[in-house]
Design a protein around this motif. Structure first.
Motif, mmCIF file in Angstrom:
data_model
loop_
_atom_site.group_PDB
_atom_site.id
_atom_site.type_symbol
_atom_site.label_atom_id
_atom_site.label_comp_id
_atom_site.label_asym_id
_atom_site.label_seq_id
_atom_site.Cartn_x
_atom_site.Cartn_y
_atom_site.Cartn_z
ATOM 1 N N ARG A 194 70.223 45.844 4.020
ATOM 2 C CA ARG A 194 70.877 47.145 4.040
ATOM 3 C C ARG A 194 72.387 46.967 3.858
ATOM 4 O O ARG A 194 73.016 47.670 3.077
ATOM 5 C CB ARG A 194 70.577 47.884 5.345
ATOM 6 C CG ARG A 194 71.095 49.320 5.333
ATOM 7 C CD ARG A 194 70.732 50.103 6.588
ATOM 8 N NE ARG A 194 69.298 50.129 6.786
ATOM 9 C CZ ARG A 194 68.670 49.513 7.806
ATOM 10 N NH1 ARG A 194 69.353 48.843 8.708
ATOM 11 N NH2 ARG A 194 67.366 49.578 7.914
ATOM 12 N N GLU A 195 72.957 46.010 4.580
ATOM 13 C CA GLU A 195 74.392 45.746 4.457
ATOM 14 C C GLU A 195 74.738 45.274 3.040
ATOM 15 O O GLU A 195 75.742 45.695 2.459
ATOM 16 C CB GLU A 195 74.848 44.709 5.478
ATOM 17 C CG GLU A 195 76.314 44.339 5.377
ATOM 18 C CD GLU A 195 77.270 45.495 5.668
ATOM 19 O OE1 GLU A 195 78.405 45.452 5.171
ATOM 20 O OE2 GLU A 195 76.875 46.441 6.369
ATOM 21 N N GLU A 227 74.078 48.485 0.717
ATOM 22 C CA GLU A 227 74.694 49.756 1.062
ATOM 23 C C GLU A 227 76.091 49.593 1.666
ATOM 24 O O GLU A 227 76.746 50.569 1.980
ATOM 25 C CB GLU A 227 73.800 50.518 2.049
ATOM 26 C CG GLU A 227 72.445 50.870 1.469
ATOM 27 C CD GLU A 227 71.506 51.516 2.485
ATOM 28 O OE1 GLU A 227 71.918 51.735 3.642
ATOM 29 O OE2 GLU A 227 70.353 51.788 2.113
ATOM 30 N N GLY A 228 76.532 48.344 1.834
ATOM 31 C CA GLY A 228 77.825 48.075 2.446
ATOM 32 C C GLY A 228 78.984 48.335 1.505
ATOM 33 O O GLY A 228 78.811 48.705 0.341
ATOM 34 N N PRO A 229 80.189 48.130 1.987
ATOM 35 C CA PRO A 229 81.384 48.427 1.187
ATOM 36 C C PRO A 229 81.474 47.640 -0.113
ATOM 37 O O PRO A 229 81.984 48.150 -1.118
ATOM 38 C CB PRO A 229 82.546 48.063 2.120
ATOM 39 C CG PRO A 229 81.968 47.480 3.353
ATOM 40 C CD PRO A 229 80.488 47.651 3.315
ATOM 41 N N GLU A 230 80.987 46.400 -0.137
ATOM 42 C CA GLU A 230 81.052 45.609 -1.375
ATOM 43 C C GLU A 230 80.177 46.193 -2.476
ATOM 44 O O GLU A 230 80.432 46.011 -3.656
ATOM 45 C CB GLU A 230 80.644 44.168 -1.093
ATOM 46 C CG GLU A 230 81.647 43.409 -0.262
ATOM 47 C CD GLU A 230 81.245 41.970 -0.066
ATOM 48 O OE1 GLU A 230 80.342 41.488 -0.776
ATOM 49 O OE2 GLU A 230 81.841 41.314 0.808
ATOM 50 N N ALA A 231 79.133 46.906 -2.081
ATOM 51 C CA ALA A 231 78.191 47.450 -3.058
ATOM 52 C C ALA A 231 78.629 48.805 -3.608
ATOM 53 O O ALA A 231 78.030 49.297 -4.562
ATOM 54 C CB ALA A 231 76.811 47.582 -2.432
ATOM 55 N N GLU A 232 79.672 49.384 -3.052
ATOM 56 C CA GLU A 232 80.084 50.732 -3.458
ATOM 57 C C GLU A 232 80.477 50.826 -4.928
ATOM 58 O O GLU A 232 80.245 51.836 -5.571
ATOM 59 C CB GLU A 232 81.232 51.220 -2.575
ATOM 60 C CG GLU A 232 80.780 51.560 -1.179
ATOM 61 C CD GLU A 232 81.919 52.054 -0.300
ATOM 62 O OE1 GLU A 232 83.014 52.325 -0.828
ATOM 63 O OE2 GLU A 232 81.687 52.157 0.916
ATOM 64 N N GLY A 233 81.021 49.765 -5.516
ATOM 65 C CA GLY A 233 81.443 49.808 -6.901
ATOM 66 C C GLY A 233 80.411 49.308 -7.893
ATOM 67 O O GLY A 233 80.679 49.228 -9.077
ATOM 68 N N TRP A 234 79.239 48.970 -7.402
ATOM 69 C CA TRP A 234 78.215 48.426 -8.291
ATOM 70 C C TRP A 234 77.665 49.481 -9.238
ATOM 71 O O TRP A 234 77.481 50.641 -8.889
ATOM 72 C CB TRP A 234 77.040 47.887 -7.473
ATOM 73 C CG TRP A 234 77.308 46.646 -6.702
ATOM 74 C CD1 TRP A 234 78.443 45.916 -6.671
ATOM 75 C CD2 TRP A 234 76.383 45.998 -5.822
ATOM 76 N NE1 TRP A 234 78.292 44.834 -5.839
ATOM 77 C CE2 TRP A 234 77.039 44.867 -5.303
ATOM 78 C CE3 TRP A 234 75.082 46.258 -5.430
ATOM 79 C CZ2 TRP A 234 76.427 43.999 -4.412
ATOM 80 C CZ3 TRP A 234 74.473 45.394 -4.541
ATOM 81 C CH2 TRP A 234 75.145 44.275 -4.046
ATOM 82 N N ASP A 235 77.372 49.055 -10.445
ATOM 83 C CA ASP A 235 76.595 49.870 -11.375
ATOM 84 C C ASP A 235 75.134 49.537 -11.136
ATOM 85 O O ASP A 235 74.774 48.367 -10.960
ATOM 86 C CB ASP A 235 76.956 49.542 -12.827
ATOM 87 C CG ASP A 235 78.356 49.995 -13.196
ATOM 88 O OD1 ASP A 235 78.822 50.989 -12.623
ATOM 89 O OD2 ASP A 235 78.970 49.339 -14.059
ATOM 90 N N TYR A 236 74.297 50.528 -11.096
ATOM 91 C CA TYR A 236 72.866 50.307 -10.878
ATOM 92 C C TYR A 236 72.125 50.333 -12.202
ATOM 93 O O TYR A 236 72.453 51.107 -13.103
ATOM 94 C CB TYR A 236 72.296 51.371 -9.934
ATOM 95 C CG TYR A 236 72.736 51.163 -8.514
ATOM 96 C CD1 TYR A 236 71.995 50.363 -7.660
ATOM 97 C CD2 TYR A 236 73.904 51.743 -8.033
ATOM 98 C CE1 TYR A 236 72.399 50.148 -6.352
ATOM 99 C CE2 TYR A 236 74.321 51.529 -6.736
ATOM 100 C CZ TYR A 236 73.564 50.737 -5.902
ATOM 101 O OH TYR A 236 73.968 50.524 -4.612
#
Length: 87
Positions: free
Chosen positions: A4-5, A8-17
């Motif tokens: 989950r971290e 869904e954590g702060p590092e993942a906020e800029g990821w393109d899916y």
């Protein structure tokens, strides 16, 4: 909690899916008839051979090379990734 971290954590906020199909060719396997198996020819990779992190060829079956040529579209190549849904 760790996953989950990670997703869904702060590092993942800029990821393109994207999907796996966006970055790789995805192809289903083929359910070969067990009557086609013999003791000589091309090894057939089955779910029974797939383990977490390795392939176990202890229980190997083979298919006649002539018949196997008809299934070139599912022949494994160097660099292929194999996923088994029930392992």
């Amino acid at each position: 909690a760790y996953l989950r971290e990670a997703f869904e954590g702060p590092e993942a906020e800029g990821w393109d899916y994207s999907t796996v199909g966006d970055v790789a060719e995805v192809q289903g396997g083929y359910a070969f008839k067990s009557g086609w198996f013999g003791s000589e020819g091309v090894r057939v990779l089955r779910n029974a051979n797939i383990h977490q992190g390795y392939i176990d060829w202890t229980d190997v079956v083979r298919m006649d090379e002539g018949r196997a040529r008809a299934f070139d579209t599912v022949a494994l190549q160097s660099g292929d990734a194999v996923l088994s849904l029930d392992r």
